[in-house]
Design an enzyme around this catalytic site. Structure first.
Site, short mmCIF file in Angstrom:
data_model
loop_
_atom_site.label_atom_id
_atom_site.label_comp_id
_atom_site.label_asym_id
_atom_site.label_seq_id
_atom_site.Cartn_x
_atom_site.Cartn_y
_atom_site.Cartn_z
N GLU A 267 0.89 -1.16 0.00
CA GLU A 267 0.00 0.00 0.00
C GLU A 267 0.92 1.20 0.00
O GLU A 267 1.66 1.39 0.96
CB GLU A 267 -0.86 0.06 1.28
CG GLU A 267 -1.63 -1.17 1.60
CD GLU A 267 -2.80 -1.37 0.68
OE1 GLU A 267 -3.18 -0.41 -0.04
OE2 GLU A 267 -3.32 -2.49 0.65
N CYS A 301 -2.27 9.09 2.60
CA CYS A 301 -2.04 8.73 1.19
C CYS A 301 -3.30 8.92 0.37
O CYS A 301 -3.22 9.09 -0.85
CB CYS A 301 -1.55 7.31 1.11
SG CYS A 301 -2.43 6.27 2.26
P1 NAD Z 1 8.52 5.12 4.26
O1 NAD Z 1 8.32 4.31 3.04
O2 NAD Z 1 9.78 5.87 4.41
O3 NAD Z 1 8.44 4.19 5.58
C1 NAD Z 1 7.39 3.27 5.79
C2 NAD Z 1 7.94 2.11 6.60
O4 NAD Z 1 8.95 1.47 5.84
C3 NAD Z 1 8.59 2.51 7.93
O5 NAD Z 1 8.30 1.54 8.90
C4 NAD Z 1 10.07 2.49 7.60
O6 NAD Z 1 10.90 2.25 8.70
C5 NAD Z 1 10.14 1.34 6.63
N1 NAD Z 1 11.30 1.36 5.74
C6 NAD Z 1 12.02 2.44 5.32
N2 NAD Z 1 13.04 2.05 4.54
C7 NAD Z 1 12.97 0.69 4.44
C8 NAD Z 1 13.73 -0.29 3.77
N3 NAD Z 1 14.79 0.01 3.04
N4 NAD Z 1 13.34 -1.58 3.87
C9 NAD Z 1 12.25 -1.92 4.60
N5 NAD Z 1 11.50 -1.03 5.28
C10 NAD Z 1 11.85 0.27 5.20
O7 NAD Z 1 7.26 5.98 4.31
P2 NAD Z 1 6.91 7.04 5.39
O8 NAD Z 1 7.69 8.25 5.09
O9 NAD Z 1 7.06 6.45 6.73
O10 NAD Z 1 5.34 7.25 5.09
C11 NAD Z 1 4.92 8.13 4.11
C12 NAD Z 1 4.57 7.40 2.85
O11 NAD Z 1 3.72 6.29 3.10
C13 NAD Z 1 3.80 8.26 1.88
O12 NAD Z 1 4.34 8.12 0.60
C14 NAD Z 1 2.38 7.70 1.92
O13 NAD Z 1 1.62 7.87 0.79
C15 NAD Z 1 2.61 6.29 2.22
N6 NAD Z 1 1.44 5.72 2.90
C16 NAD Z 1 0.60 4.91 2.18
C17 NAD Z 1 -0.52 4.37 2.78
C18 NAD Z 1 -1.46 3.46 2.00
O14 NAD Z 1 -2.31 2.83 2.60
N7 NAD Z 1 -1.36 3.36 0.71
C19 NAD Z 1 -0.80 4.64 4.11
C20 NAD Z 1 0.08 5.47 4.82
C21 NAD Z 1 1.20 5.99 4.19
#
Ligand code: NAD
Length: 500
Positions: A267, A301
């Site tokens: 997601e 999002c």
């Molecule tokens: P992010 O992708 O940086 O982080 C999300 C999660 O991924 C965190 O737990 C983070 O620690 C982990 N992560 C980061 N790097 C990683 C790696 N290399 N390997 C594995 N895990 C890793 O996103 P964010 O900044 O925390 O959240 C914002 C983003 O999330 C926005 O783009 C938003 O649209 C999206 N989002 C989407 C939904 C949805 O349901 N589609 C919901 C909430 C947020």
């Protein structure tokens, strides 16, 4: 925009944080390295607590605990009735502790205390109840095999699941992933976002109180490139689910593919169109459009950050948006009058402000906001740009902050084309009284969720997820459960089959 005044709730004392360690095999433990990291209160930039920093070795211990619980533990072998009873108990305990959990998410993520207390955490309990009710409705099919063979399918839990969740809805994202996986009979390791780890640890504690056996839910707090990457690439994790940015989604899938080819469920980001036709009640829909873009300080999002307004009502609609922004209260999220708290952290705060600068530089007209508040913390005014062109950065990229880009359109065909002109496909809003237009537009938009004359209409029974770069597979609904099940086909000869 207005500033919130201090109130009793906003002056409350930060409680002692009970859970700051990793939760592995039913126990709170330090990380193997002994390292910790700070979780920061975005209202005042102060440290709330130091949290255990999990890394590869801790993920490995958590996966081992989940594997043992899956291969030999009771959870996948319980009767559906028993699993349901425990999940309902878990939901009840969450409702009993709403206030304590809401405090954690407000401090950690700057979320509105009133909204978490009355909507988001009760929703966590609802999602658990929904999937608790599904535990005895997991069944396969009888197959119409040719020849003297009888066949049927069984739906079996996929095994050990890794969940990587973001910071913007720490509680709901936990529930969307954990509740269906529990119902399916899976065991799991949750990696909460480093910005908002507190509530996941509290849920782990309540899960144990509810009777969820040790090893079924493990929570490893830590950073993405270390703990998150170790989880996605772990050879003994059978499925990975992820909510976060599209950029990190790519990394998670690469790690899944190059390790044990585990399936993923993603997601990710969005740049959702909110489309308003000229037959609507302008006052009502303008308020909805504003909230649709700015709710949770735009850290959503599905926020409708691209607002398309049909030309006949454009000026009147824009005026109403401006009026709404003026009455919007920004300030301490514990204050019941506040509608909008601080952005999650310094990085996100600076990123949003830089997008606002892009908007100004590219020639969009700043209608409201555009500034950070002159106070401690990561507060940004609700910001509306009008005269936005489709190719401007603020119309194309996900800002994930309180910034709304407003555009004008003439025809149905034109707006469908423009709304679809994005790499994302998460959600869209269609506002019109004309059923024909509503049907045409909703079927033409390439997005996983369409809201007609409403927005943010989430429900445990309504599947949620994206098309295109917004992801694949679904949270919620029965689809949200089926992604944690795998199909086993069973065939056996009958009558005078040559096999016998
Ligand atoms: P992010 O992708 O940086 O982080 C999300 C999660 O991924 C965190 O737990 C983070 O620690 C982990 N992560 C980061 N790097 C990683 C790696 N290399 N390997 C594995 N895990 C890793 O996103 P964010 O900044 O925390 O959240 C914002 C983003 O999330 C926005 O783009 C938003 O649209 C999206 N989002 C989407 C939904 C949805 O349901 N589609 C919901 C909430 C947020």
């Amino acid at each position: 925009m207005m500033l919130s005044k201090d109130s009793q709730e906003s002056n409350f004392k930060i409680p002692k944080i009970k859970f700051t360690q990793l939760f592995i095999n039913g126990e709170f433990v330090d990380s193997v390295s002994g390292k910790t990291f700070e979780t920061i209160d975005p209202r005042n930039e102060e440290v709330i607590a130091r949290i255990a920093e999990g890394d590869e070795e801790d993920i490995d211990l958590a996966v081992k605990a989940a594997r043992e619980a899956f291969d030999h533990g009771p959870w996948p072998r319980l009767t559906p009735k028993e699993r349901r009873r425990i999940m309902l108990k878990f939901a009840d305990l969450i409702l009993e502790h709403v206030k304590e959990i809401a405090v954690l998410d407000t401090m950690d993520a700057g979320k509105l205390f009133s909204a978490i207390k009355t909507i988001e955490i009760p929703n966590v309990a609802d999602v658990l109840c929904y999937y608790a009710g599904a535990t005895d409705k997991i069944h396969g099919t009888t197959l119409k095999m040719s020849g003297e063979i009888q066949g049927y399918t069984l739906l079996e839990p996929i095994g050990v699941v890794g969940h990587i969740i973001p910071w913007n809805f720490p509680s709901q994202m936990f529930a969307y992933k954990v509740a269906p996986a529990l119902a399916a009979g899976c065991t799991m390791v949750v990696k909460p976002a480093e910005q908002s780890p507190l509530s996941a640890l509290y849920y782990a504690y309540l899960a144990k109180q509810a009777g969820i056996p040790d090893g079924v839910i493990n929570v490893v707090t830590g950073f993405g490139p270390t703990a998150g990457a170790a989880l996605s690439s772990h050879m003994d994790v059978d499925k990975i689910t992820f909510t976060g940015s599209t950029e990190v989604g790519h990394l998670v899938m690469q790690a899944a593919a190059t390790s044990n080819l585990k399936p993923g469920s993603l997601e990710m980001g969005g740049k959702c169109p909110f489309i308003v036709f000229d037959d609507v009640d302008v006052d009502k829909i303008a308020s909805l459009a504003f909230v649709g873009a700015i709710y949770n300080k735009g850290e959503g999002c599905v926020c409708g950050s691209r607002l398309f307004i049909q030309e006949a009502i454009y000026d009147k609609f824009v005026k109403k948006l401006e009026e709404t922004a003026k009455t919007w209260v920004v300030g301490d999220p514990f204050d019941p009058n506040t509608r909008h708290g601080p952005q999650i952290d310094k990085i996100q705060f600076e990123k949003v402000l830089s997008y606002i600068e892009h908007g100004k530089r590219e020639g969009a007209t700043l209608l409201t906001g555009g500034n950070a508040l002159d106070r401690k913390g990561y507060f940004i005014e609700p910001t509306i740009f009008i005269d936005v062109e489709d190719d401007m950065i603020i119309a194309k990229e996900e800002i994930f902050g309180p910034v709304l880009s407003v555009m004008k359109f003439k025809t149905v065909e034109e707006v469908i084309k423009r709304a679809n002109c994005t790499k994302y496909g998460l959600a869209a809003g269609v506002m019109t009284k004309d059923l024909n237009i509503a049907n045409t537009v909703s079927r033409s938009i390439r997005a996983g969720v369409i809201w007609i004359n409403c927005y943010f209409a989430f429900d445990p029974d309504c599947p949620y997820g994206g098309y295109k770069c917004s992801g694949f597979e679904r949270d919620l609904g029965m689809e949200g459960l089926h992604k944690f099940l795998q199909v086993k086909s069973v065939a056996t000869p009958i009558y005078n089959s040559p096999w016998l």
